[in-house]
Design a protein around this motif. Structure first.
Motif, mmCIF file in Angstrom:
data_model
loop_
_atom_site.group_PDB
_atom_site.id
_atom_site.type_symbol
_atom_site.label_atom_id
_atom_site.label_comp_id
_atom_site.label_asym_id
_atom_site.label_seq_id
_atom_site.Cartn_x
_atom_site.Cartn_y
_atom_site.Cartn_z
ATOM 1 N N ARG A 1 0.822 -1.218 0.000
ATOM 2 C CA ARG A 1 0.000 0.000 0.000
ATOM 3 C C ARG A 1 0.852 1.262 0.000
ATOM 4 N N GLU A 2 1.996 1.199 0.668
ATOM 5 C CA GLU A 2 2.782 2.416 0.870
ATOM 6 C C GLU A 2 3.851 2.633 -0.193
ATOM 7 N N LEU A 3 4.308 1.578 -0.844
ATOM 8 C CA LEU A 3 5.372 1.734 -1.834
ATOM 9 C C LEU A 3 4.844 2.318 -3.138
ATOM 10 N N ASN A 4 5.678 3.087 -3.789
ATOM 11 C CA ASN A 4 5.345 3.627 -5.095
ATOM 12 C C ASN A 4 5.102 2.486 -6.083
ATOM 13 N N GLY A 5 3.932 2.491 -6.737
ATOM 14 C CA GLY A 5 3.612 1.423 -7.675
ATOM 15 C C GLY A 5 3.362 0.089 -7.003
ATOM 16 N N SER A 6 3.038 0.127 -5.708
ATOM 17 C CA SER A 6 2.760 -1.086 -4.927
ATOM 18 C C SER A 6 3.944 -2.052 -4.890
ATOM 19 N N GLY A 7 5.137 -1.535 -5.145
ATOM 20 C CA GLY A 7 6.341 -2.346 -5.024
ATOM 21 C C GLY A 7 6.797 -3.014 -6.299
ATOM 22 N N VAL A 8 6.138 -2.717 -7.443
ATOM 23 C CA VAL A 8 6.548 -3.377 -8.682
ATOM 24 C C VAL A 8 7.689 -2.640 -9.373
ATOM 25 N N ALA A 9 7.973 -1.408 -8.939
ATOM 26 C CA ALA A 9 9.032 -0.621 -9.575
ATOM 27 C C ALA A 9 10.391 -0.939 -8.960
ATOM 28 N N TYR A 10 11.462 -0.669 -9.720
ATOM 29 C CA TYR A 10 12.810 -0.782 -9.180
ATOM 30 C C TYR A 10 12.982 0.177 -8.012
ATOM 31 N N ASP A 11 13.765 -0.260 -7.019
ATOM 32 C CA ASP A 11 14.151 0.616 -5.918
ATOM 33 C C ASP A 11 15.520 1.199 -6.223
ATOM 34 N N LYS A 12 16.012 2.059 -5.354
ATOM 35 C CA LYS A 12 17.343 2.611 -5.510
ATOM 36 C C LYS A 12 18.381 1.484 -5.450
#
Length: 472
Positions: free
Chosen positions: A137-148
Motif C-alpha cells: 500500500r505504501e510503496l510507489n507502484g505497490s512495489g513493482v518498480a525498481y528501488d534505488k
C-alpha cells in the motif's frame, strides 16, 4: 541497563551459582519466581531476568514453560568443549560438494538439524504478513518498480538506528541492502579481491562461505579457531603480516559452526591489525542478535575508525529466512560494493525490504528477539544434555553463548560422513564436519541446528543419532 544494575544482576547470578555448585541447590530444584527474586533483592524484573539468563548461559538452570526456572546442572551431563582447531597453514581448494548438496536437500522442507535456520513456528509469520500487505500500500507502484541501487531507504534507516549502540555515527547512507548476508559477503569479496587471491577465514567455517570463495576463484587460508574465543590472533596476524591474505572474512559473534564469540579486546586487536597491514576485514555479523547474555556483543565494526571493516548482516537467522533481506556497511569500499551490486543485481526486492524496515521501526523485532533468545538458550541446554545422555563416551560439544548451532566432536574412529548416510535412512539429517573445511579434517565432527521447537520428536532424533554413533 545501568552499570549499577549490571553489577547487581551479576551478583545475584553468582550467589545462585555458588549454591548450585556447592550442592545447596540440587538438580531439579525449583528456583524463586522472577517476582520473588525481585522482592528478595529489591531489583527490577529485567535485572532478575538478566541474572537467570546468565545462569542459563552457563547451563546451570533451565526454563520450563508455564512452570518457572529449575536447576539443571549435573557435571557429568555437560560435554567437554573441543580444543583449538589446527588446520594446515596452506591455502587450498577442495570442498565436498556431494555432502553439501545432501545437506541442502532439506532446504524448503522446514527446519532440520542440518540447516542453520529457525523453525517457522519460532517466527512471527502473521505480523510479517501484515507488514507485507502494508508495504504494497505504501510503496510507489505497490512495489513493482525498481528501488534505488542502495536499497530501500526505510530499511537502511532502521539498520543504522539498530546499529547505533555498537556503532555511533553510522548513517543510512553508509548502508547498502542485499539479498541476504551471503549476497553481501559476495559483493564484498568481489570488491576487495581478484581471482587467485587468498582470503583468511576461521576453521571450521560455514560451507556457504567456502562455496562462495571457490565460485569466485579464491583460495582459503584456514586459521586455528577456538570454540569459545574464536580465531587465534597470532595466526591471524601472521597471515596479514606475510602478505598471504588479501582479505579476511570473520564471524566474530557466534560463528557458524563453532558458536564462538571473540572478546572485545580481540575484536579491537583484529581491526588494528587489519589497519596496520591494510587488509580489508569482512565481518559476517548475522547471528549477533541471538545472544544469551544481557547485551548484544559488539562487532569488529565498532572499533573501525578507518573504514577497513565491511560489516554484513541480515534477518535470515532471526526473522525471515525466505525474504532474503540483508545489508552491508562497507566503509571505505562503499563505491566498489555499490558497483558490484549494480552489475549483478541492480536493485533488491522492494516489498520485502519495506516490510522488514517497518517491522524494525515498530519495535516488534526486539520483542520477537527476546522470545527467540529465550527459546534457543533453552534448546542449547537441552541438546547438550541429550548429547551427554545418548552420544558415545568422550563426545565433546561447543557451548555457544548465542546463535543457533552446536559443534559436536565424536570419538575419532567415527566418520560423520558415513554416519550421515545411516541417519538419512532414518529421515534424520545433520551437517557433517568435513563440509566446513577445504582440508582433510573434521571427519568425526558435525554441526547441529538447535533452532527448532523442542519436542519428543527432536529428542528422539538426537537419541537415534547417538545410538547410530555408538554402534560404530
Amino acid at each position: 541497563m545501568s552499570e549499577k544494575n549490571e553489577f547487581v544482576y551479576i551478583t545475584i547470578a553468582d550467589a545462585i551459582e555458588q549454591q548450585i555448585l556447592n550442592n545447596t541447590l540440587r538438580t531439579g530444584d525449583k528456583l524463586p519466581s522472577l517476582r520473588m527474586l525481585c522482592d528478595q533483592y529489591g531489583v527490577s524484573q529485567n535485572t532478575a531476568l538478566s541474572a537467570y539468563y546468565r545462569l542459563e548461559s552457563k547451563m546451570l538452570i533451565e526454563p520450563r514453560p508455564q512452570s518457572g526456572y529449575y536447576v539443571q546442572y549435573t557435571a557429568s551431563r555437560i560435554p567437554r568443549v573441543p580444543e583449538l582447531s589446527r588446520p594446515s597453514a596452506i591455502a587450498s581448494f577442495g570442498l565436498n560438494e556431494l555432502l553439501v548438496s545432501q545437506v541442502y536437500d532439506n532446504l524448503g522442507e522446514g527446519a532440520s538439524l542440518a540447516l542453520a535456520t529457525p523453525a517457522n513456528a519460532l517466527l512471527p509469520v502473521a505480523r510479517l504478513n501484515k507488514a507485507l500487505l502494508l508495504a504494497t500500500r505504501e510503496l510507489n507502484g505497490s512495489g513493482v518498480a525498481y528501488d534505488k541501487v542502495e536499497g530501500n531507504e526505510r530499511l537502511r534507516r532502521q539498520i543504522a538506528r539498530w546499529a547505533l549502540p555498537m556503532r555511533p555515527g553510522l548513517s543510512h547512507q553508509d548502508v547498502i541492502t542485499t539479498s541476504g548476508c551471503l549476497n553481501a559477503l559476495s559483493y564484498c569479496l568481489m570488491a576487495v579481491t581478484e581471482r587467485g587471491d587468498t582470503v583468511a577465514m576461521e576453521s571450521p567455517v560455514s560451507f556457504g562461505m567456502l562455496q562462495l570463495a571457490e565460485a569466485l576463484g579464491l583460495k582459503v587460508l584456514e586459521l586455528p579457531t577456538h570454540p569459545a574465543s574464536g580465531v587465534d590472533l597470532n595466526a591471524f596476524e601472521a597471515a596479514l603480516e606475510n602478505g598471504s591474505a588479501k582479505a579476511s572474512l570473520l564471524m566474530s559473534n557466534f560463528s557458524n559452526p563453532l558458536g564462538s564469540c571473540m572478546s572485545d579486546e580481540n575484536k579491537k586487536a583484529a581491526v588494528a591489525l587489519s589497519c596496520q597491514y591494510n587488509v580489508p576485514l569482512i565481518e559476517n555479523d548475522v547471528s549477533a542478535d541471538i545472544y544469551f547474555g544481557p547485551t548484544r556483543p559488539r562487532s569488529c565494526k565498532s572499533y573501525d575508525e578507518s573504514g577497513i571493516v565491511l560489516w554484513c548482516g541480515s534477518v535470515s537467522k532471526t526473522l525471515a529466512p525466505g525474504y532474503r533481506v540483508g545489508w552491508v556497511a562497507p566503509g571505505r569500499f562503499r563505491e566498489n560494493v555499490l558497483r558490484m551490486k549494480l552489475y549483478h543485481h541492480i536493485s533488491g526486492t522492494a516489498i520485502t525490504q519495506e516490510a522488514i524496515g517497518s517491522f524494525l521501526e515498530t519495535g516488534r523485532y526486539e520483542r520477537h528477539l527476546k522470545q527467540l533468545r529465550h527459546i534457543l538458550n533453552g534448546n542449547m541446554n537441552r541438546y547438550s544434555r541429550a548429547i551427554s545422555d545418548y552420544f558415545p563416551e568422550g563426545t565433546r560439544a561447543s557451548r555457544p553463548q548465542g546463535g543457533s548451532v552446536l559443534w559436536v566432536e565424536l570419538p575419532g574412529e567415527i566418520d560423520t560422513a558415513v554416519l550421515h548416510r545411516k541417519a538419512l535412512a532414518r529421515n534424520i539429517s545433520f551437517a557433517p564436519g568435513r563440509i566446513f573445511t577445504l582440508q582433510n579434517q573434521y571427519q568425526s565432527c558435525m554441526r547441529l541446528n538447535y533452532g527448532l521447537i523442542w519436542s519428543e520428536q527432536t529428542e528422539s532424533q538426537l537419541k537415534t543419532l547417538g545410538e547410530l554413533a555408538c554402534a560404530f
